[in-house]
Design an enzyme around this catalytic site. Structure first.
Site, short mmCIF file in Angstrom:
data_model
loop_
_atom_site.label_atom_id
_atom_site.label_comp_id
_atom_site.label_asym_id
_atom_site.label_seq_id
_atom_site.Cartn_x
_atom_site.Cartn_y
_atom_site.Cartn_z
N ASP A 168 0.82 -1.20 0.00
CA ASP A 168 0.00 0.00 0.00
C ASP A 168 0.86 1.26 0.00
O ASP A 168 2.10 1.18 0.00
CB ASP A 168 -0.92 -0.01 1.22
CG ASP A 168 -2.02 -1.05 1.10
OD1 ASP A 168 -2.30 -1.47 -0.03
OD2 ASP A 168 -2.61 -1.43 2.14
N MET A 213 -10.26 7.27 9.12
CA MET A 213 -10.67 7.91 7.87
C MET A 213 -11.80 8.92 8.09
O MET A 213 -12.77 8.97 7.34
CB MET A 213 -11.10 6.85 6.84
CG MET A 213 -10.00 5.87 6.50
SD MET A 213 -10.57 4.44 5.55
CE MET A 213 -11.39 3.47 6.84
N LYS A 218 -3.69 3.35 -2.79
CA LYS A 218 -4.45 4.51 -3.25
C LYS A 218 -4.09 5.69 -2.35
O LYS A 218 -3.60 5.53 -1.23
CB LYS A 218 -5.95 4.24 -3.19
CG LYS A 218 -6.49 3.92 -1.80
CD LYS A 218 -7.97 3.63 -1.85
CE LYS A 218 -8.50 3.29 -0.46
NZ LYS A 218 -9.94 3.00 -0.47
#
Length: 584
Positions: free
Chosen positions: A113, A248, A135
């Site tokens: 990642d 998040m 991402k």
């Protein structure tokens, strides 16, 4: 010269008889043995051969090494055709598990990642494949379906596959989805847990998730819900929780806090946002559920960040430690090459600094070694061997090996080292220097040698191809017969790392450490005239007076000078400067 001969059972050393009187002994080093993870056996091994490493001949240290090796060996092999999901931890690369680190050394292919420390990818074998599948801020390089298929394809190609994920694979990491796909495809897999951000970031911020009298439970939730989520967060239930950790959640912080208050949570409930948790750049903003979103907006904080809500946030006032370290928040560029910079970088990092590699020197070999080899083959004719750098030590022993000799060839010669770092490098090869001056400069070494009485005696100096002649001149003036020979050369690299250039261009480098005149001149050359001007806004830390003079000769001014003139003194000088600035 003293050759270190240690009794393995007692961890004691005795010196070789016949050492000249009036010697200055090198200080014993507390640095652990230079260990690494064996890529083939998955065991902890020493970079030196056990016969040459003084640490490996010391019983107490070897007991520790053996215990670590046993722990590493418990991991076992990763069979070909197997996928291993590894949790990399919350950000600090050193927080990965032993099993996870070993699996990286065994991998044929690593799919990783975005938020993975480069130190972890350095564990991967050079010939192994590294594939970025992460991402960043909504930009997807690979879809989840493409990742799933790649894992299966690599495993069916009989490769050892590691899927390296930030935090823990099973905590908002979609590890469960990947395991489901592997199971349906009949691909064997294993999961190595990692420290999830909700555990690591609060620990570094001084916020316990549970605390007697404050919190007996906590909830881990995501603050970013999909548009078609059929199971939205139950804010009524969350409002009754004692501690909430939100992943998040930066973008939707205001909305989520509003929903918690609407569900009955007091606006005065303490809240904190931990940005870049466990990393040197960690920064924590504290407020309440009622105002934390506004505080966050004023600081312009972007992901990654962990949000904590609950009375435990108040504990930070008492037990916060990470951001109180003396160099926290300082970005320091180290111009030594990686293999020589580990001690300096480690000391700076331990005090909270963010260290950036910016090597301006590399060590190269010479085209011809005839004179050096001849001198080492006949070392007994010299009264003193003088070595002025750790690089000189390594180059000297490389030439000894090249001519089929070892440290025993130096048994009849006294050895002088310019400073503690050079003396420590000698000890790594089983030799204790007979003379180490208080100051790590050539002039101090010359004075110390003259006091030993070098008149009429032969002295062998093994140094860099480009070296100051003041040491040789002083010894010659004292009546010594000097053979001043180059044993290695320093090279200017082709370029500086992009990470350093980017941070310098953005004005995000606070310090540059300089350990020799050539480290500074090469830095200016690599930066070029236009970019070098940005160094005017950076504090320059010099290791000693010779380097300081080189800085001044080029029109710059040093912020600090090390005292003593070594890596330890350099760290102390930076620390003192910051403490002085903070006091007023």
């Amino acid at each position: 010269m003293r050759r270190l001969e240690s009794k393995a059972s007692a961890g004691m050393s005795r010196s070789q008889p016949g050492t000249p009187s009036g010697e200055r002994k090198a200080q014993s080093s507390n640095v652990p043995p230079p260990l690494f993870l064996s890529r083939t056996a998955g065991l902890l091994r020493c970079r030196e051969s056990p016969a040459r490493c003084p640490w490996c001949r010391m019983g107490a240290v070897m007991d520790t090494v053996n215990a670590l090796s046993r722990l590493v060996s418990m991991v076992g092999d990763l069979p070909a055709g197997t996928v291993c999901l590894v949790g990399a931890g919350p950000g600090d690369s050193a927080l990965i598990s032993v099993r996870g680190a070993v699996r990286l050394t065994q991998a044929d292919v690593v799919l990783h990642d975005k938020l993975i420390g480069p130190e972890l990818l350095d564990l991967v074998r050079p010939e192994a494949q590294r594939v970025f599948v992460g991402k960043w801020r909504g930009t997807h390089v690979w879809t989840q379906e493409e990742i799933n298929e790649a894992l299966v394809a690599h495993a069916r190609a009989h490769r050892r596959v590691v899927r390296l994920k930030g935090g823990d694979p099973f905590v908002f990491g979609r590890g469960g989805e990947e395991c489901e796909h592997l199971a349906r495809a009949g691909v064997p897999f294993e999961v190595v847990p990692g420290i999830t951000a909700a555990f690591g970031a609060p620990a570094a911020a001084g916020i316990p998730l549970t605390h007697r009298g404050l919190s007996r439970s906590f909830a881990l939730v995501t603050g970013h819900a999909d548009a078609d989520d059929r199971h939205p967060l139950d804010f009524a239930a969350l409002a009754r929780m004692e501690t909430i950790a939100i992943y998040m959640g930066v973008k939707n912080l205001g909305r989520n806090c509003g929903k918690l208050m609407a569900a009955g949570m007091s606006p005065a409930t303490p809240a904190a946002v931990i940005h870049w948790g466990t990393r040197p750049a960690q920064h924590t903003i504290v407020g309440t559920v009622g105002d934390i979103a506004d505080r966050l907006a004023q600081r312009n904080i972007e992901p990654p960040a962990m949000i904590l809500i609950g009375e435990v946030v108040r504990m930070r006032e008492t037990i916060e430690w990470f951001e109180r370290r003396p160099l926290h928040g300082q970005v320091i560029a180290v111009t030594r090459a990686r293999e020589q910079a580990e001690g300096l970088a480690g000391a700076l990092t331990a005090l909270g600094a963010e260290v950036i590699e910016a090597p301006t020197l590399a060590v190269g070999t010479l085209e011809e070694y005839g004179a050096v080899d001849e001198a080492l083959a006949n070392a007994e004719r010299y009264a003193w061997l003088v070595i002025t750098s750790a690089n000189g030590v390594e180059a000297t022993f490389a030439r000894l090996r090249a001519i089929g000799r070892d440290s025993r060839a130096l048994a009849g010669i006294s050895i002088a080292a310019v400073g503690a770092a050079t003396a420590a490098a000698l000890e790594d090869h089983g030799i204790r220097a007979d003379l180490v001056p208080d100051e790590a400069v050539g002039e101090a070494l010359a004075d110390a040698l003259v006091q030993q009485g070098v008149a009429g005696r032969r002295v062998l100096l093994l140094r860099a191809q480009i070296a100051r002649k003041s040491l040789t001149a002083a010894l010659t003036a004292a009546g010594a017969a000097c053979d001043d020979l180059a044993v290695y050369r320093t090279i200017c690299p082709d370029h500086l790392p992009e990470a350093f250039i980017d941070r310098l261009d953005r004005g995000q480098v606070d310090w540059v450490t300089l350990t020799s005149p050539s480290s500074f001149s090469n830095l200016l050359t690599l930066l070029g005239p236009q970019r070098a001007g940005r160094l005017g806004g950076v504090k320059l830390a010099s290791i000693g007076p010779v380097t300081t003079q080189a800085i001044r000769d080029r029109g710059y001014v040093e912020a600090v000078e090390a005292d003593p003139h070594d890596a330890t003194g350099l760290v102390a000088a930076i620390r003192r400067a910051l403490a002085t600035a903070e006091q007023g």
